[in-house]
Design a protein around this motif. Structure first.
Motif, PDB file in Angstrom:
ATOM      1  N   THR A  83       0.848  -1.186   0.000  1.00 22.09           N
ATOM      2  CA  THR A  83       0.000   0.000   0.000  1.00 22.09           C
ATOM      3  C   THR A  83       0.884   1.236   0.000  1.00 22.09           C
ATOM      4  O   THR A  83       1.779   1.364   0.838  1.00 22.09           O
ATOM      5  N   ILE A  90      -4.410   5.845   5.978  1.00 18.96           N
ATOM      6  CA  ILE A  90      -5.194   4.640   6.253  1.00 18.96           C
ATOM      7  C   ILE A  90      -4.633   3.987   7.508  1.00 18.96           C
ATOM      8  O   ILE A  90      -3.415   3.849   7.657  1.00 18.96           O
ATOM      9  N   HIS A  92      -4.126   0.666   9.348  1.00 19.23           N
ATOM     10  CA  HIS A  92      -4.076  -0.784   9.135  1.00 19.23           C
ATOM     11  C   HIS A  92      -4.089  -1.500  10.473  1.00 19.23           C
ATOM     12  O   HIS A  92      -3.348  -1.152  11.389  1.00 19.23           O
ATOM     13  N   ASN A 108       3.404   0.139   3.467  1.00 17.06           N
ATOM     14  CA  ASN A 108       2.909  -1.012   4.218  1.00 17.06           C
ATOM     15  C   ASN A 108       3.086  -2.251   3.351  1.00 17.06           C
ATOM     16  O   ASN A 108       2.593  -2.294   2.214  1.00 17.06           O
ATOM     17  N   HIS A 118      -6.949  -8.605   7.860  1.00 15.24           N
ATOM     18  CA  HIS A 118      -6.663  -7.204   8.182  1.00 15.24           C
ATOM     19  C   HIS A 118      -7.853  -6.323   7.833  1.00 15.24           C
ATOM     20  O   HIS A 118      -8.741  -6.707   7.076  1.00 15.24           O
ATOM     21  N   GLU A 120      -8.828  -2.012   6.970  1.00 16.22           N
ATOM     22  CA  GLU A 120      -8.283  -0.728   6.520  1.00 16.22           C
ATOM     23  C   GLU A 120      -9.357   0.331   6.742  1.00 16.22           C
ATOM     24  O   GLU A 120     -10.398   0.311   6.099  1.00 16.22           O
ATOM     25  N   GLN A 137      -2.695   0.317  -4.373  1.00 19.56           N
ATOM     26  CA  GLN A 137      -2.519  -0.930  -3.644  1.00 19.56           C
ATOM     27  C   GLN A 137      -2.305  -2.044  -4.658  1.00 19.56           C
ATOM     28  O   GLN A 137      -3.086  -2.188  -5.598  1.00 19.56           O
TER      29      GLN A 137
END
Length: 306
Positions: A83, A90, A92, A108, A118, A120, A137
């Protein structure tokens, strides 16, 4: 390796009657709930570039105060996600217990291996103030030998990423080795990812260091061997071709690529695998709650019906 250099005005290869671009990908718009994204890979013309099997351009989307991004917990297998933001932030969270705010220019890198969950979301501060969010991403398919590795997560700040400047180009090396620099980020396969800011009149030379390479235009316009490309387009480059990129007005783009995958990959929802049975097992595990949980986040995205 590729380096910034003075460019020959003619970027055609000897004996090549055409431009050194194999194909041009125009993204499809996809609705992911909170906003729409431009989906570049996979595409009908091209399923992958090196190990990059998924490529999304998020935004730019403006969230008013009180609103924000809310991608609920969801699972992954068989890939690493990268990312990289240009605007906004964002937050995470993952099932390993990591909680990391990603800001523009930072990285990330989450390796799913045999499984990770995960979420976001927008942070409380970003949600209260409102923000404009825009970034990329991408998913990198893991080599077969690493598909069942333990999940991992790492974060790299902007200051930790090597940068090179010359000929009106500023190149930030995000992953792999390219343009004479090596990123700190360790990857499981030969690949590279570079973020480029080309000033008006700038020039960038991209050597043929990897078999498969592509340029994705984030903003602005560039010219390659007399052909113009604008924002939202991905130009997949021909193998072994040295590329000269110019911009009269300035541009921001990424250059990505690597060596071909060690066999075909299957993509279903958030799962990537060389064997369909691994995806079927992941479906069952998510349906039965066997993937683990994101601490402090009780919601989740259910398995799609189709």
């Amino acid at each position: 390796m590729s380096r910034l250099a003075d460019a020959d005005p003619d970027c055609r290869q000897q004996g090549d009657a055409g431009v050194p671009v194999e194909t041009v990908i125009i993204p499809n718009m996809r609705d992911i709930g909170d906003f729409s994204v431009r989906r570049i890979l996979p595409a009908p013309k091209r399923r992958a570039v090196g190990p990059f099997v998924f490529f999304d351009h998020m935004g730019p989307t403006t969230f008013n105060p009180g609103a924000g991004l809310d991608v609920r917990p969801h699972p992954h297998i068989g890939l690493s996600t990268l990312t990289y933001l240009y605007e906004g932030s964002i937050l995470h969270r993952d099932s390993l217990g990591f909680k990391q705010l990603i800001a523009p220019g930072a990285v990330n890198w989450m390796t799913a291996g045999r499984g990770i969950v995960h979420s976001e979301r927008s942070s409380d501060t970003a949600r209260a103030q409102g923000q404009t969010l825009m970034g990329l991403q991408v998913w990198v398919a893991l080599p077969k030998a690493f598909e069942q590795c333990a999940a991992q997560f790492v974060h790299y700040s902007v200051a930790s990423l090597p940068e090179i400047e010359a000929d009106g180009a500023r190149v930030r090396v995000v992953a792999g080795e390219c343009f004479g620099a090596h990123a700190r980020l360790e990857t499981q396969s030969p690949l590279f990812y570079a973020d480029v800011n080309l000033a008006p009149g700038g020039v960038l030379k991209i050597d043929a260091d990897y078999t498969e390479r592509a340029i994705y235009l984030v903003t602005g316009a560039i010219e390659v061997d007399g052909c113009c490309f604008s924002d939202g387009q991905m130009a997949v480059l021909k193998p072994a071709a040295e590329i000269i990129v110019r911009s009269a007005t300035g541009a921001v783009f990424v250059v990505v690529g690597g060596e071909p995958l060690d066999g075909p990959r299957h993509l279903w929802w958030n799962f990537v695998a060389s064997d369909r049975e691994l995806i079927e097992q992941a479906k069952a595990d998510w349906r039965e709650g066997k993937f683990g949980h994101v601490p402090g986040d009780t919601d989740f995205i259910p398995l799609p019906e189709a």
